[in-house]
Design an enzyme around this catalytic site. Structure first.
Site, PDB file in Angstrom:
ATOM      1  N   PHE A 135      53.139  44.052  32.203  1.00 44.32           N
ATOM      2  CA  PHE A 135      52.660  42.975  31.341  1.00 44.32           C
ATOM      3  C   PHE A 135      51.158  42.832  31.554  1.00 44.32           C
ATOM      4  O   PHE A 135      50.700  42.615  32.672  1.00 44.32           O
ATOM      5  CB  PHE A 135      53.362  41.644  31.633  1.00 44.32           C
ATOM      6  CG  PHE A 135      52.977  40.586  30.635  1.00 44.32           C
ATOM      7  CD1 PHE A 135      53.570  40.542  29.382  1.00 44.32           C
ATOM      8  CD2 PHE A 135      51.993  39.658  30.928  1.00 44.32           C
ATOM      9  CE1 PHE A 135      53.190  39.594  28.434  1.00 44.32           C
ATOM     10  CE2 PHE A 135      51.602  38.704  29.998  1.00 44.32           C
ATOM     11  CZ  PHE A 135      52.212  38.672  28.745  1.00 44.32           C
ATOM     12  N   ASP A 220      45.699  45.734  37.683  1.00 46.47           N
ATOM     13  CA  ASP A 220      45.833  44.401  37.100  1.00 46.47           C
ATOM     14  C   ASP A 220      46.410  43.495  38.187  1.00 46.47           C
ATOM     15  O   ASP A 220      47.611  43.529  38.471  1.00 46.47           O
ATOM     16  CB  ASP A 220      46.762  44.480  35.874  1.00 46.47           C
ATOM     17  CG  ASP A 220      47.024  43.104  35.262  1.00 46.47           C
ATOM     18  OD1 ASP A 220      46.791  42.094  35.950  1.00 46.47           O
ATOM     19  OD2 ASP A 220      47.484  43.049  34.110  1.00 46.47           O
ATOM     20  N   LYS A 249      44.723  33.840  36.542  1.00 45.51           N
ATOM     21  CA  LYS A 249      45.722  32.952  37.150  1.00 45.51           C
ATOM     22  C   LYS A 249      45.218  32.154  38.349  1.00 45.51           C
ATOM     23  O   LYS A 249      44.540  31.159  38.180  1.00 45.51           O
ATOM     24  CB  LYS A 249      46.957  33.778  37.518  1.00 45.51           C
ATOM     25  CG  LYS A 249      47.731  34.224  36.269  1.00 45.51           C
ATOM     26  CD  LYS A 249      49.127  34.642  36.600  1.00 45.51           C
ATOM     27  CE  LYS A 249      49.897  35.171  35.404  1.00 45.51           C
ATOM     28  NZ  LYS A 249      50.481  34.139  34.559  1.00 45.51           N
TER      29      LYS A 249
END
Ligand SMILES: Cc1ncc(COP(=O)(O)O)c(C=O)c1O
Length: 393
Positions: A135, A220, A249
């Site tokens: 993702f 990532d 995040k």
């Protein structure tokens, strides 16, 4: 009294599957709804509230910065973004940073950087290899990077230049590498994919392959970075260093911020080749700096490691007791419990009724990503609720 949930139905595009809960306040690992009910929050804003809700250090940094300077533009130097840049560089293997506003945007920037590298040094190579079940975000390019059909098919044809291959297979990466490939982009542990942990040597072997081919390795770390899996950055646990890393995040302690960091060799943007209006704004960077400083000075990652082991051991006890649990996996405070059938929705709903918020990561798996500051007592409380709910199945 306003019916907020009715209002959402009226005005919102129905993209989010929301829990029937209107949250109005948060503190530490707890949130409160508009009826005054308190919940133990093991979702932490989707792994964002690294220091818990409304941490005093983050709130103080925000309040002070809000009274001082909120936004300029990158036409000028501002102190918070330079402080954040310095602390990131001094505590990682990277040399240069670009700040943006979200995870998808950080990945877009990293891919642009890799394509620029391809143009300058690899005869115009532009393709990026990514993994199935990954993702990487919701922008159009990142739906192509994200190796899941459900995110790609509604928008097909998705942009060219991404090759999705099997995760945790060095052979798959090797087979897909042709002269048009400029980079490989992977998550050290797949988060949205269900907390999938690769073999110990996978990333190291991919690193070696990238070196052999002269292509870049992008990690990532939007979910695994900033202490989440028990080290400040996830790559530290895999005996290798990527050329580029992406963050978002947990970096802002709850405030939207993204970043990509690169080694000198991969930092090939020239003036004007990338940009952002809000990226690196003083307010977000002040929150990021306060968050990161607190995490480093209080050695939060090693505490995450300990607490993660504790949570995992308690979840493994539940697995022994409840036969419908087929797997328990995790690293640091990113873990998942998998069931033998699609039990997630019912379990998440029952846990909510008992005061515990969980993430339904897959129809047959729940994910745990509490604030990094969660206590053992709160872990015990969450596990007791789970046990109670599991016992009724
Ligand atoms: C590994 C990873 N990359 C990218 C993203 C996208 O981040 P954002 O939602 O901030 O765009 C996410 C979000 O869940 C993620 O987990």
């Amino acid at each position: 009294m306003t019916d907020w949930q009715k209002l959402e139905k009226k005005y919102f595009m129905p993209t989010f599957k929301r829990m029937p809960l209107t949250l109005v306040r948060g503190k530490g690992t707890h949130v409160w709804d508009d009826k005054g009910n308190r919940y133990l929050d093991f979702t932490a804003g989707w792994a964002v509230n690294s220091l818990g809700h409304c941490h005093p250090m983050v709130a103080k940094a925000l309040a002070e910065q809000a009274k001082t300077l909120i936004q300029t533009s990158n036409q000028f130097y501002t102190v918070p973004q330079l402080e954040l840049a310095r602390i990131l560089m001094e505590n990682s293997c990277f040399d240069k940073v670009f700040f943006c506003n979200s995870g998808a945007e950080a990945n877009e920037g990293a891919v642009k950087l890799a394509r620029r590298y391809g143009k300058l040094y690899l005869n115009g190579a532009y393709k990026v290899i990514t993994a199935f079940n990954s993702f990487h975000g919701r922008t159009l390019c990142m739906t192509a990077a994200t190796g899941q059909k459900k995110f790609q098919e509604p928008y097909a044809p998705v942009p060219d230049g991404f090759i999705n291959v099997e995760y945790n297979s060095v052979d798959a990466v090797k087979k897909a590498t042709d002269s048009k490939v400029c980079a490989i982009m992977l998550e050290p542990i797949q988060g949205e994919g269900g907390v999938n942990i690769p073999d110990k040597n996978y990333l190291k072997a991919v690193r070696t392959w990238c070196d052999q081919k002269g292509i870049l390795l992008i990690l990532d770390e939007i979910q695994t970075g900033i202490g989440r899996i028990g080290t400040l950055f996830g790559y530290e646990q895999f005996g290798m260093e990527p050329d580029i890393i992406t963050l978002a995040k947990g970096l802002g302690g709850g405030i939207p911020i993204g970043a990509f960091l690169a080694k000198e060799k991969a930092s090939v943007f020239a003036q004007g080749e990338h940009g952002s209006t809000f990226g690196g704004n003083p307010l977000a960077c002040a929150a990021g700096y306060a968050t990161l400083k607190f995490i480093i000075e209080n050695d939060i990652p090693s505490k995450v490691d300990e607490k993660g082991e504790y949570l995992l051991s308690r979840l493994l006890r539940l697995k022994k007791k409840h036969s419908f649990i087929v797997d328990v996996r995790g690293r640091g405070l990113l873990s998942a419990v998998q069931f033998n059938s699609d039990l997630t929705d019912g379990i998440v709903k029952s846990c909510l009724e008992q005061g515990l918020l969980l993430n339904p990561v897959k129809p047959n798996a729940i994910r745990f990503m509490p604030p990094l500051t969660v206590t053992r007592k709160e872990i015990d409380e969450a596990v007791a609720i789970l046990d109670k709910v599991f016992s009724k199945i």
